[in-house]
Design a protein around this motif. Structure first.
Motif, PDB file in Angstrom:
ATOM      1  N   SER A   1       7.429  12.650  -2.023  1.00 33.88           N
ATOM      2  CA  SER A   1       7.643  13.161  -3.386  1.00 33.88           C
ATOM      3  C   SER A   1       7.942  12.026  -4.363  1.00 33.88           C
ATOM      4  N   CYS A   2       7.017  11.110  -4.467  1.00 28.99           N
ATOM      5  CA  CYS A   2       7.209   9.961  -5.358  1.00 28.99           C
ATOM      6  C   CYS A   2       7.472  10.394  -6.790  1.00 28.99           C
ATOM      7  N   GLY A   3       6.689  11.360  -7.280  1.00 27.83           N
ATOM      8  CA  GLY A   3       6.836  11.809  -8.658  1.00 27.83           C
ATOM      9  C   GLY A   3       8.216  12.349  -8.957  1.00 27.83           C
ATOM     10  N   ASP A   4       8.730  13.203  -8.072  1.00 26.32           N
ATOM     11  CA  ASP A   4      10.064  13.790  -8.275  1.00 26.32           C
ATOM     12  C   ASP A   4      11.140  12.717  -8.236  1.00 26.32           C
ATOM     13  N   ASN A   5      11.042  11.795  -7.269  1.00 26.37           N
ATOM     14  CA  ASN A   5      12.030  10.721  -7.169  1.00 26.37           C
ATOM     15  C   ASN A   5      11.972   9.791  -8.382  1.00 26.37           C
ATOM     16  N   MET A   6      10.768   9.550  -8.882  1.00 25.93           N
ATOM     17  CA  MET A   6      10.608   8.683 -10.031  1.00 25.93           C
ATOM     18  C   MET A   6      11.229   9.326 -11.270  1.00 25.93           C
ATOM     19  N   LYS A   7      11.015  10.624 -11.444  1.00 23.76           N
ATOM     20  CA  LYS A   7      11.601  11.340 -12.588  1.00 23.76           C
ATOM     21  C   LYS A   7      13.124  11.336 -12.518  1.00 23.76           C
TER      22      LYS A   7
ATOM     23  N   LYS B   1       0.843  -1.188   0.000  1.00 25.23           N
ATOM     24  CA  LYS B   1       0.000   0.000   0.000  1.00 25.23           C
ATOM     25  C   LYS B   1       0.884   1.245   0.000  1.00 25.23           C
ATOM     26  N   VAL B   2       0.521   2.220  -0.811  1.00 25.20           N
ATOM     27  CA  VAL B   2       1.276   3.476  -0.872  1.00 25.20           C
ATOM     28  C   VAL B   2       0.298   4.637  -0.954  1.00 25.20           C
ATOM     29  N   LEU B   3       0.773   5.823  -0.601  1.00 25.63           N
ATOM     30  CA  LEU B   3      -0.015   7.049  -0.725  1.00 25.63           C
ATOM     31  C   LEU B   3       0.523   7.851  -1.900  1.00 25.63           C
ATOM     32  N   ARG B   4      -0.368   8.324  -2.743  1.00 28.45           N
ATOM     33  CA  ARG B   4       0.046   9.086  -3.922  1.00 28.45           C
ATOM     34  C   ARG B   4      -0.838  10.316  -4.105  1.00 28.45           C
ATOM     35  N   ARG B   5      -0.230  11.359  -4.659  1.00 31.96           N
ATOM     36  CA  ARG B   5      -0.966  12.563  -5.040  1.00 31.96           C
ATOM     37  C   ARG B   5      -1.191  12.548  -6.545  1.00 31.96           C
ATOM     38  N   TYR B   6      -2.051  13.437  -7.008  1.00 31.80           N
ATOM     39  CA  TYR B   6      -2.346  13.482  -8.444  1.00 31.80           C
ATOM     40  C   TYR B   6      -1.081  13.764  -9.249  1.00 31.80           C
ATOM     41  N   ASN B   7      -0.208  14.641  -8.743  1.00 29.08           N
ATOM     42  CA  ASN B   7       1.028  14.969  -9.464  1.00 29.08           C
ATOM     43  C   ASN B   7       1.935  13.755  -9.649  1.00 29.08           C
ATOM     44  N   ASP B   8       1.839  12.788  -8.741  1.00 31.33           N
ATOM     45  CA  ASP B   8       2.612  11.550  -8.899  1.00 31.33           C
ATOM     46  C   ASP B   8       2.103  10.752 -10.106  1.00 31.33           C
ATOM     47  N   PHE B   9       0.795  10.791 -10.294  1.00 27.30           N
ATOM     48  CA  PHE B   9       0.214  10.130 -11.477  1.00 27.30           C
ATOM     49  C   PHE B   9       0.675  10.834 -12.753  1.00 27.30           C
ATOM     50  N   VAL B  10       0.768  12.152 -12.701  1.00 24.63           N
ATOM     51  CA  VAL B  10       1.225  12.915 -13.871  1.00 24.63           C
ATOM     52  C   VAL B  10       2.653  12.500 -14.240  1.00 24.63           C
ATOM     53  N   ALA B  11       3.514  12.380 -13.223  1.00 25.55           N
ATOM     54  CA  ALA B  11       4.903  11.964 -13.468  1.00 25.55           C
ATOM     55  C   ALA B  11       4.945  10.550 -14.065  1.00 25.55           C
ATOM     56  N   LEU B  12       4.127   9.660 -13.530  1.00 21.65           N
ATOM     57  CA  LEU B  12       4.057   8.296 -14.058  1.00 21.65           C
ATOM     58  C   LEU B  12       3.630   8.313 -15.523  1.00 21.65           C
ATOM     59  N   HIS B  13       2.634   9.114 -15.816  1.00 22.58           N
ATOM     60  CA  HIS B  13       2.107   9.188 -17.186  1.00 22.58           C
ATOM     61  C   HIS B  13       3.170   9.706 -18.158  1.00 22.58           C
ATOM     62  N   GLU B  14       3.896  10.718 -17.750  1.00 15.32           N
ATOM     63  CA  GLU B  14       4.932  11.285 -18.627  1.00 15.32           C
ATOM     64  C   GLU B  14       6.023  10.268 -18.927  1.00 15.32           C
ATOM     65  N   LEU B  15       6.457   9.540 -17.898  1.00 17.29           N
ATOM     66  CA  LEU B  15       7.531   8.550 -18.093  1.00 17.29           C
ATOM     67  C   LEU B  15       7.070   7.386 -18.964  1.00 17.29           C
ATOM     68  N   LEU B  16       5.864   6.902 -18.727  1.00 14.74           N
ATOM     69  CA  LEU B  16       5.365   5.771 -19.516  1.00 14.74           C
ATOM     70  C   LEU B  16       5.100   6.180 -20.961  1.00 14.74           C
ATOM     71  N   SER B  17       4.683   7.420 -21.167  1.00 19.56           N
ATOM     72  CA  SER B  17       4.457   7.903 -22.538  1.00 19.56           C
ATOM     73  C   SER B  17       5.764   7.974 -23.310  1.00 19.56           C
ATOM     74  N   LEU B  18       6.852   8.297 -22.612  1.00 23.41           N
ATOM     75  CA  LEU B  18       8.177   8.308 -23.246  1.00 23.41           C
ATOM     76  C   LEU B  18       8.674   6.890 -23.501  1.00 23.41           C
ATOM     77  N   LYS B  19       8.459   6.030 -22.530  1.00 16.60           N
ATOM     78  CA  LYS B  19       8.958   4.663 -22.624  1.00 16.60           C
ATOM     79  C   LYS B  19       8.183   3.843 -23.654  1.00 16.60           C
ATOM     80  N   TYR B  20       6.862   4.047 -23.710  1.00 14.68           N
ATOM     81  CA  TYR B  20       6.014   3.216 -24.569  1.00 14.68           C
ATOM     82  C   TYR B  20       5.144   4.075 -25.498  1.00 14.68           C
ATOM     83  N   PRO B  21       5.770   4.739 -26.479  1.00 18.49           N
ATOM     84  CA  PRO B  21       4.972   5.572 -27.403  1.00 18.49           C
ATOM     85  C   PRO B  21       4.079   4.758 -28.315  1.00 18.49           C
TER      86      PRO B  21
END
Length: 515
Positions: free
Chosen positions: A241-247, A165-185
């Motif tokens: 700051s999951c999103g920042d760390n993920m980026k 289980k983890v806690l996430r904010r909407y901005n973390d989802f945005v970061a995930l989306h940006e990375l996956l869009s780059l990885k899997y166009p």
């Protein structure tokens, strides 16, 4: 000398098994697939090995005849006989023996799992249940803490696969989306729900929660995307700051094509692949058109169901209002005189009996609300998920069409430069290399889209479960309402019968009529 089965009678099971296996590619049945497919208590690997090398002369089964021989020898082996192809000569003008095997459906499921890894680049080999088994994700809104000003909404995410289980904010989802869009166009990456900073009410938060749940569910049930470390990081990272760390962790992430070994696509010859690509693009456009049609129709189904369900909730509210009205009528304390009623003393008697009826009206309202919630969950969590996948596929096709347009422009540009600079071999060579890489990238994209198309078709199986769930919900709702209305009708009938059976004195005393 090879035995010919001409003259032998072929059991129906043989044909059914052949059609099932041939559907997934007969040439894919190598011994590493054949042995575990048919292995059982009565057919161990050693016996299957003898059958294989007695009948099959190549690396894979390549004919219906050879497949039938294998089945016949399996049946004879189960009878305790030696594996010998000559034994089949005894079945001229007779039906070949039938082996004892698992059901065709069980064998097909096993076959799909066996060939999945080897054929992953061209065949999905996943069914809807297989996709569901990859992961199930729950997304819940974290309750606001009293005394603390909450400036953002947090979501608790629970992944069954990661058991975490983890806690996430909407901005973390945005970061995930940006990375996956780059990885899997060239993969289906669903659209994120929009961001909103003003007028964020409970309804908006709930709708976003559902959208984010569907978003993660699609990603976590994607056979390729779910395996990336980016997804695992998002579902397991426990720091702030999951999103920042993920980026920061995946800032140098390469797309799927660039990260493949060079040898994987350098071996492809553009000349040999030209016809195959043309056919593939034609199939892609047919699939694109069909999926657009399905998306349009499912969207209309959704609108119909939404409208029906909203009417259901409106009906629930109307019955709730009816309950209050009946309560008001039954508790009316207005004094009734014989002057007003005359001989018609039925209304005061009815009023006295109305006190019992609000119970049914309340029960009807509650059942309608329960059915609304059940159907709303099916629509939002399942039908909308299917629509999100189809919409993601539509966006993927749009990106691929743009890539094909860019390729055509590059070809025209390269052709023009070659004509203008015939003597400049170095420049011409660079142009050819650039064009070659574009074509290889698009070929990779086409293979990905073939897989994504199969993925959509696998998910379309969910539509049966969606309709089944709605049907079961309606059955339950109608059954509950039937029992309540039956009780209601019984009380009304009893009320009328009580009036008929009551004496004039009893009616007067019960209703308090003044003479």
């Amino acid at each position: 000398m090879s035995v010919d089965l001409v003259g032998c009678m072929i059991p129906a099971l043989y044909r059914d098994l052949y059609e099932m296996i041939n559907l997934h590619g007969l040439e894919k049945i190598t011994f590493p697939v054949f042995a575990p497919l048919f292995e059982s208590n009565t057919l161990n690997k050693n016996v299957l090995n003898q059958i294989w090398y007695t009948v099959v002369k190549t690396n894979s089964i390549n004919s219906r005849n050879d497949f039938y021989k294998c089945l016949a020898l399996m049946a004879l082996a189960q009878q305790g006989k030696t594996v010998d192809e000559k034994l089949l000569n005894n079945y001229v003008n007779k039906e070949l023996p039938t082996p004892t095997l698992d059901s065709i459906n069980s064998l097909e499921d096993r076959l799909i799992r066996l060939i999945r890894n080897d054929q992953r680049n061209t065949t999905l080999c996943f069914r809807y249940n297989d996709l569901c088994a990859l992961d199930t994700v729950q997304v819940n809104v974290v309750p606001e803490k009293k005394g603390v000003i909450i400036r953002h909404v947090e979501y608790e995410i629970n992944s069954m696969r990661q058991n975490n289980k983890v806690l996430r904010r909407y901005n973390d989802f945005v970061a995930l989306h940006e990375l996956l869009s780059l990885k899997y166009p060239h993969r289906i990456i669903p659209v994120l729900p929009p961001k909103k900073t003003v007028n964020v009410d409970k309804e908006f938060i709930e709708e976003r929660r559902r959208s984010l749940k569907r978003y993660l569910q699609i990603l976590c049930r994607h056979p390729t995307v779910c395996e990336t470390d980016i997804i695992k990081f998002f579902l397991t990272f426990q720091g702030t700051s999951c999103g920042d760390n993920m980026k920061a962790t995946y800032k140098n992430v390469q797309d799927e094509f660039s990260s493949e070994p060079r040898s994987l696509y350098n071996t492809n010859d553009n000349t040999d692949k030209c016809g195959e690509d043309t056919n593939g693009i034609q199939m892609f456009r047919i699939s694109h058109t069909h999926m657009s049609f399905i998306l349009q129709q499912l969207t209309e189904v959704r609108e119909c169901l939404k409208s029906i369900n909203e009417k259901q909730m409106k009906n629930a509210n109307e019955f709730s209002n009816m309950e209050k009205t009946l309560q008001t009528l039954s508790s009316d304390s207005t004094s009734v005189d014989r002057w007003a009623t005359g001989a018609n003393d039925y209304w005061p008697f009815i009023q006295h009996g109305l006190a019992q009826l609000p119970v049914e009206m309340s029960a009807i309202s509650e059942r309608l609300q329960e059915q609304y919630r059940r159907d709303d969950d099916v629509i939002n969590d399942h039908l909308d998920l299917l629509i999100d996948i189809l919409y993601g596929y539509k966006e993927l096709c749009k990106r691929f069409e743009e890539a094909l347009t860019s390729e055509q422009k590059a070809i025209q540009k390269a052709t023009g430069k070659q004509r203008r600079s015939v003597s400049t071999t170095d420049g011409s060579s660079k142009n050819e290399l650039s064009l070659d890489m574009i074509q290889k990238r698009n070929r990779h994209a086409l293979k990905c889209i073939q897989m994504e198309t199969q993925l959509v078709y696998a998910n379309l199986e969910a539509f049966v479960y969606i309709l089944s769930s709605l049907g079961n919900s309606q059955c339950k709702g109608c059954s509950d309402l039937f029992n309540i209305w039956k009780s209601f009708a019984s009380k009304i009938s009893e009320l009328g019968q009580n009036y008929v059976n009551a004496s004039a004195t009893e009616r007067t005393n019960t209703m308090g009529l003044r003479r």
